[in-house]
Write a protein that holds these residues in place. Sequence first.
Motif, PDB file in Angstrom:
ATOM      1  N   PHE A  85      44.335  36.664  47.817  1.00 49.69           N
ATOM      2  CA  PHE A  85      43.170  35.978  47.248  1.00 49.69           C
ATOM      3  C   PHE A  85      42.101  36.981  46.823  1.00 49.69           C
ATOM      4  O   PHE A  85      41.429  36.790  45.802  1.00 49.69           O
ATOM      5  N   LYS A  86      41.941  38.044  47.609  1.00 52.37           N
ATOM      6  CA  LYS A  86      40.931  39.047  47.250  1.00 52.37           C
ATOM      7  C   LYS A  86      41.297  39.785  45.964  1.00 52.37           C
ATOM      8  O   LYS A  86      40.424  40.327  45.290  1.00 52.37           O
ATOM      9  N   ILE A  90      45.081  29.837  40.175  1.00 45.63           N
ATOM     10  CA  ILE A  90      46.039  30.222  41.211  1.00 45.63           C
ATOM     11  C   ILE A  90      45.596  29.702  42.579  1.00 45.63           C
ATOM     12  O   ILE A  90      44.449  29.891  42.970  1.00 45.63           O
ATOM     13  N   ILE A 112      42.736  38.305  43.377  1.00 48.70           N
ATOM     14  CA  ILE A 112      42.813  37.363  42.252  1.00 48.70           C
ATOM     15  C   ILE A 112      41.686  37.553  41.220  1.00 48.70           C
ATOM     16  O   ILE A 112      41.964  37.535  40.013  1.00 48.70           O
ATOM     17  N   PRO A 113      40.417  37.765  41.640  1.00 49.15           N
ATOM     18  CA  PRO A 113      39.380  37.940  40.605  1.00 49.15           C
ATOM     19  C   PRO A 113      39.696  39.086  39.626  1.00 49.15           C
ATOM     20  O   PRO A 113      39.524  38.931  38.417  1.00 49.15           O
TER      21      PRO A 113
END
Lengths: 365, 365
Positions: free
Chosen positions: B106-107, B129, B109-110
Motif C-alpha cells: 500500500f505504501k 487498487i 501505491i501512490p
Amino acid sequence: MAAVKIPHMNAGDGETSYANNSLLQKTVILKVRPFLEETIKDMFSSSSPTCFKVADLGCSSGPNTLLVVSEIIDIIQGICHQVNRKSPEFQVFLNDLPENDFNSIFKSIPAFYEILNREKLDSFGACFISGLPGSFYDRLFPTATLHFVHSSYSVHWLSKVPENLENNKGNIYMAKSSPPSVYKSYLEQFQKDFSLFLSLRSEEIICGGRMLLTFIGRSVADPWSKDCCYLWELLTKSILELVDEGQVEESELDSFNLPFYSPYAEEVREIVENQGSFNLEKIKVFEMNWDPNDDVSNKKFVFNKDKSGQSVQSCIRAVTEPILASHFGEGVIDTLFARYAKHVAEHLAFEKTKYINIVVSITKK
Amino acid sequence: MAAVKIPHMNAGDGETSYANNSLLQKTVILKVRPFLEETIKDMFSSSSPTCFKVADLGCSSGPNTLLVVSEIIDIIQGICHQVNRKSPEFQVFLNDLPENDFNSIFKSIPAFYEILNREKLDSFGACFISGLPGSFYDRLFPTATLHFVHSSYSVHWLSKVPENLENNKGNIYMAKSSPPSVYKSYLEQFQKDFSLFLSLRSEEIICGGRMLLTFIGRSVADPWSKDCCYLWELLTKSILELVDEGQVEESELDSFNLPFYSPYAEEVREIVENQGSFNLEKIKVFEMNWDPNDDVSNKKFVFNKDKSGQSVQSCIRAVTEPILASHFGEGVIDTLFARYAKHVAEHLAFEKTKYINIVVSITKK
C-alpha cells in the motif's frame, strides 16, 4: 510555512495507539446508529441490490474499523428478515491513507467472518472486505459503483493546512486571539475540500446511493465559540509552556497550524447545495462530553478531573501525535500531553465542555 | 501429523525477505507475458467493459506485486490505442493471506499511480487498487463481478498437507523413496483443492471472463521425475544432516510434509474438464533453470556453482522459511539453508536442472 504531514492515527496496539484510545470514536458511531439505520432503511425501501457495495472512508485501524461494517450488516439483515427477503452479498472497502495499519485490520478479518457466519441468519449473503489505500481527496473507486459511503470522524481533516495563516502566530487553530482572516482561510479551505470530496464521491456513487458523514463541528456561527476551539486552545497553552521553558522554539509554534476544521451546520448545508450533486436528506447536530466515559450509557461514571483529563488527552494524543511529532519532534510529546492532561482536568473541573458533532445524510441525485 | 501453517512468504525487506528474493517469480511473470497478452487480446476482441475488474491471487508483497498490474494495464492500453478506443477504468484486487505484508504494498501505491499517470496515454482510465486478504480456497469476491483472474506461482500451494502421509518418513514431499500411496495422497489433495479453486472462481467470474494461472509442475507423468521433486530432495538431505547431528529430531522430519504439489499437465487438464465450469483455452509447459540468473535474457551470466547454489537457496528460503521455522524452529534455519546452498551447488555443478512451469488459460462458460 513548514510542510505538515497529512494526519494518520497512532499505529500499533501500544498504550498511546489509536487502537487502544478510540472510545470517543466508538461512542460517536453508537450515537449515529439511529441515523445509519434510518438512511439504510430508506435506501432499501426503494431498491434492493444483490450485492451491496459500501465504503468506509477514513476507517483507521482499531476496534471501530469492523464495528461500522458489523452495524451496517446488522441493519440490512434486520430489514431483509422483516420482509422475508434474502440478504444481499456485501462488498466492503475500508479506506484510509496508505500509512494506515491495514495489516492489523486484515489479521482480524478471519475472526470477524467467523462471528458473522455463526451469528447471522441462514439467509446471510457473504461479506467480502478489502482495504483501499488513498486520500479521499482523490478518486478512490470506479465510476458509479458504490451504494453507500460512510465516514465517521474523518472529513473534519482538511487536505492540507490552509494558506495565509502567517498571522496566526501563537495559535495552532483558529482561536479567540486569531485575526479574522484566519477564520476566512480555514473556511475557504474547508469549502474547497468538502466540495471536492462531494464531487469525487458523486462520480463513484450510483444514482440514489447514499452517504452518511459524521464529523466535529461547532454549535454556533461564531467561529470563536468555546465548543469549537477550546480543545485546541488548551493544546496551544501546553505548547506555549514548552516555548517558555525553551523546549520548543517560538517559531515552531508560530509556523504550525492544524489541517482541521470544525464547521457550523449551515456552512455544511451551503456547500452541499452549491456543489449540487447530492440532495441533503438530513443534517443533525449532537453533543458529546469531551470525556467519552462521561456518557449517559455509562452508569458507573463518577467525575474525577484527573481521570477525565487523562481520558481526553489520550483520545487527542492518539489522533494528533503523528502530526505533532513530525513538526515539534518526538522528544517533547510525552511532556506536551502530560501538560495537556493537566489543563484539560483543570478546565473540566471548572466547566463541563462538549464536542459538537454534525451528522449529514445525503443522496446522489 | 503436526499442524503445518499455511504458507506465506518471508515478510519485510531484509536480506532473506521475499521482496528481495523474488527474481525467480519475476522471470516467470516475464516469460508468461505472451500468454497474458494473448488471453487479454482475446477477451477484448469479444467485449470491452467500461471498468475492467481484475484480481491477482497470491500477489505476495514485493516488486512483482505491482509488476503484474502494470503489465495488464500496458496490454489493455496497447489494445485500446490500436483500435482508437478509450481505455477502461481498472479495479484491481490484490489478494493474499491475511498474514501477507499489505502495508508495504500500500505504501508503494501512490508512487505507482504517479508513474501510471505520467507514462500512460491521455486516454488512460483511472486505476483503483485494493488489497483483499483471504485464502483463495474460500470465496473472495461477490458473485459474477470479475473479468479476469491472474495467479502466478501460488496454486501449487495446497490448502493443507495431504492426509495419510504417516508412511512418508524421512521425506518432506513425494520422493523416490516414498511409497506409492504418498503420490496418491498428494494427487488427491491437489484434485480436491484445484477443483474447489475452480468452482469458487466460477462463481466470481462473469461468463466469458478469463483466468490465467501459472504454477510449478512436472514434465512427465512419473511423479518421481527429477524436475518435479529433486529441489525438495536436496532440502530433505539438508534436514537429514541436521538429524544426524542431533540438531533436529528424526520424528520432526518424519512428521513434516510440504503442502505443495507439482502436477503433470494432463492432471490439470483432467481437473478442469471434470470440474466443468471453464473451457480450457490453452495449457503450456515451459522450463526455467533453477538459478533464475541463468536465463537467456541475462547475457552476462557465467556459471559459478556456489553463486547458483546461493541464488537457489535464497529463492527457496524466501518462500519456505515461515513454514519450516514454525515446524523445526527458527534456530536451525540459517544452518539448514547453508547446507542446502552447498547441496544445490554440488548438484548444479554435476547437472543443470530446471523448474517445469505450467501456464493455463481458461474461460468461464
